[in-house]
Design an enzyme around this catalytic site. Sequence first.
Site, PDB file in Angstrom:
ATOM      1  N   GLU A   1     -25.734 -31.495 -20.271  1.00 11.58           N
ATOM      2  CA  GLU A   1     -26.810 -31.157 -21.711  1.00 11.58           C
ATOM      3  C   GLU A   1     -27.726 -31.784 -21.846  1.00 11.58           C
ATOM      4  OE1 GLU A   1     -23.562 -32.401 -21.786  1.00 11.58           O
ATOM      5  OE2 GLU A   1     -22.314 -30.856 -22.256  1.00 11.58           O
TER       6      GLU A   1
ATOM      7  N   HIS B   1     -15.830 -33.719 -32.894  1.00  6.34           N
ATOM      8  CA  HIS B   1     -16.104 -32.551 -31.985  1.00  6.34           C
ATOM      9  C   HIS B   1     -16.411 -31.381 -33.694  1.00  6.34           C
ATOM     10  CE1 HIS B   1     -14.377 -33.470 -28.332  1.00  6.34           C
ATOM     11  NE2 HIS B   1     -14.482 -31.935 -27.785  1.00  6.34           N
TER      12      HIS B   1
HETATM   13  C1  TPP Z   1     -20.589 -33.599 -23.487  1.00  9.73           C
HETATM   14  C2  TPP Z   1     -19.065 -32.929 -23.451  1.00  9.73           C
HETATM   15  N1  TPP Z   1     -20.019 -31.429 -23.210  1.00  9.73           N
HETATM   16  C3  TPP Z   1     -18.932 -30.939 -22.979  1.00  9.73           C
HETATM   17  C4  TPP Z   1     -17.383 -31.001 -23.550  1.00  9.73           C
HETATM   18  C5  TPP Z   1     -16.560 -29.709 -23.366  1.00  9.73           C
HETATM   19  N2  TPP Z   1     -15.706 -29.990 -22.884  1.00  9.73           N
HETATM   20  C6  TPP Z   1     -14.741 -31.177 -23.088  1.00  9.73           C
HETATM   21  S1  TPP Z   1     -13.459 -31.274 -21.512  1.00  9.73           S
HETATM   22  C7  TPP Z   1     -14.948 -30.317 -20.139  1.00  9.73           C
HETATM   23  C8  TPP Z   1     -14.603 -30.271 -19.054  1.00  9.73           C
HETATM   24  C9  TPP Z   1     -14.224 -31.648 -18.603  1.00  9.73           C
HETATM   25  O1  TPP Z   1     -14.284 -31.669 -16.977  1.00  9.73           O
HETATM   26  P1  TPP Z   1     -13.390 -32.704 -15.960  1.00  9.73           P
HETATM   27  O2  TPP Z   1     -14.652 -33.911 -16.112  1.00  9.73           O
HETATM   28  O3  TPP Z   1     -13.595 -31.736 -14.496  1.00  9.73           O
HETATM   29  O4  TPP Z   1     -12.272 -33.532 -17.199  1.00  9.73           O
HETATM   30  P2  TPP Z   1     -10.539 -32.440 -16.817  1.00  9.73           P
HETATM   31  O5  TPP Z   1     -10.992 -31.772 -17.784  1.00  9.73           O
HETATM   32  O6  TPP Z   1     -10.318 -31.619 -15.724  1.00  9.73           O
HETATM   33  O7  TPP Z   1      -9.668 -33.380 -17.010  1.00  9.73           O
HETATM   34  C10 TPP Z   1     -15.598 -29.999 -20.963  1.00  9.73           C
HETATM   35  C11 TPP Z   1     -17.029 -29.136 -20.111  1.00  9.73           C
HETATM   36  C12 TPP Z   1     -17.357 -32.643 -24.466  1.00  9.73           C
HETATM   37  N3  TPP Z   1     -16.141 -32.478 -25.137  1.00  9.73           N
HETATM   38  N4  TPP Z   1     -18.366 -33.412 -24.347  1.00  9.73           N
END
Ligand code: TPP
Lengths: 327, 329
Positions: free
Chosen positions: A60, A129
């Site tokens: 972000e 959220h």
């Molecule tokens: C700071 C932030 N940005 C975006 C999100 C939305 N979001 C939640 S999970 C996710 C993907 C995360 O990917 P990863 O770190 O690979 O974990 P995975 O879900 O694959 O376990 C996103 C973009 C969030 N919760 N927090």
Amino acid sequence: MREITYLEAVREAMSQEMRKNDDVYILGEDIGVYGGAFGVTRGMIEEFGPERVRNTPISEAGIAGAAVGSALTGMRPILELQFSDFITIALDQMVNQAAKIRYMYGGKGKVPMVLRTPSGSGTGAAAQHSQSLEAWVAHIPGLKVVQPSTAYDAKGLLKAAMDDDNPVIFYEHKLLYKTSSDVPEEEYSIPLGKADIKREGTDVTIVATAIMVHKSLEAAKELEKEGISVEVVDPRTIVPLDEETIVNSVKKTGKVIVVHEAVKRGGIGGEIASMIAESEAFDYLDAPIKRLGGANSPIPYNPELEKAHVPQVPDIIKAVKETLNRA
Amino acid sequence: MQLTKEKLLIPDLSNDKLIDLYKQMWQIRLFDEKVDEFFAKGMIHGTTHLAVGQEASAAGVCALLTVEDKITSTHRGHGHCIAKGATADKMMAELFGRTTGYCKGKGGSMHIADVEMGNLGANGIVAGGIPLAVGSALTAKMKKLDYVTVCFFGDGATNEGSFHEAVNLAAIWDLPVIFVCENNQYGMSGPIKEMAKVEHIADRAGAYGIPGVVADGNDIIEMINVTDEAINRARSGKGPTLIEAKTYRWKGHSKSDAKKYRTREEEQEWRKKDPIKRYKEVLIEAGLLTEEKAEEIRLAVKQEIEDAVKFAEESPAPTLDDLLTDVYA
Ligand SMILES: Cc1ncc(C[n+]2csc(CCOP(=O)(O)OP(=O)(O)O)c2C)c(N)n1
Ligand SMILES: [Mg+2]
């Protein structure tokens, strides 16, 4: 005219602008084939391609800064943040850079960008959220802050935000995405800083933002059955704020309640109430100004507690009656 | 211990513990499958992220931790929670928003924490837990305590500034923290191959002057072995390690996901690398388990989850007075 949803209205405003102006592009997390966390950009990467619908890493601070930098150098970016809570991470670039660049540089340069992001509770997504942090950014000179409550307003206000040469924070409400209203197919602009009287009335004014506009309209309908006439004013943009429309309404009714979902303490309601108290409407007030807002706690997960956190229709009805009783 | 011809287990774990880990992997899978079912039926509020297919990293990494050791977890955290000693009943109660839940019904799926067991919490903010883990390791160093902190996060999280800032801090201060990246190939939809230029997340360790290790995240024995080495480094004051566990989430990102960003073929390929099945085969070959016993374990866990659901359903909901409690200490 046809009815479309708030979500479709946002998408349509972006798409129409992108068809006309190559400088406009959108960047954000999962806005490509996934269509964005709430589906707002669905279909856009297919139409505009990955250069102009830029699916970004989860960064972000970086993407906000990239938007600011590209805006400063001739592009007109739309930045989508998946949840408005994550603005905390983008905030340095928005507050210390985007908001101040033009002023600090003595009127040179401009940052024409829109940061779109969904806010609000009611989905069970809990403390990180569900927040409504619009008062934070409203506090920063140099930023404009928009909170549409209907599909019609969303499309027109987004057009104005994209046309604006300043950084605009555009709050979409998650629970409003699926609501519909009549929306013209062609482009139109609703000026930033122009409130809308969503319902006319004579006994009491409610100034409400975002989803609270709908709750206030519901309350007004109930109160009408008891012979109480409520005027509902939707500022639509909190920066700039249409003080005149609010003041005129209060002068007419002599009573005012300000309602928002954000935590009451430090919320924009305090600013609106003070503005009224400092205005010529003060002499017309028959009762103290009342504010309704979220509780002084993070947003809880349990659905009943979550509801209790924010003003609901019965709370608004109660506030109206209390205000009338004080008059 | 040479478990089979191919499988060498480096740390000394009892046979009971090895069987326990098998059971734990089923606890993780069946808990999440139950949650999936409840979300599909609309019985649970909010959203959730399931770790089905990723059981080996949670169970393998936590296998060597004591109650004093700490973890920080993520939005996809039910598995970490179970592996760090949480029980399904209080987790399920949390998802049902009940007072008997780990967060008294106020946190939900993304915020389950069990501080007494050393679980400093799941996190709704991607990468939000990484600096916290570094802080926890700093406490250990400053108070001369010998616990280690394991920090779980996803591949997507390694593109947040928090990750880079926190790993660097841990590196320059030689903190006893183990960074475990569960690389399930995608963020919400963004493929890590497109979101980072390095081939392996573990390569990023080099930028901070710490060891980076790539491991098969669907192989619990390998996860135990690499964690053992990282823990030894941490406990002996040599500082952090970054472990990358290559794995895959079988389900969608969260409750609504059309999975347009990946192919069904790819999903099938990864399902063949089922971490539970692979571990079962090792245990059977090592003479520690039979098919019958394995099935008994699975059924017992299934019952455990049903009991957890019953516990949750029968638990009281919070009252409106609870809205304003626990805001401040
Ligand atoms: C700071 C932030 N940005 C975006 C999100 C939305 N979001 C939640 S999970 C996710 C993907 C995360 O990917 P990863 O770190 O690979 O974990 P995975 O879900 O694959 O376990 C996103 C973009 C969030 N919760 N927090
Ligand atoms: Mg991932």
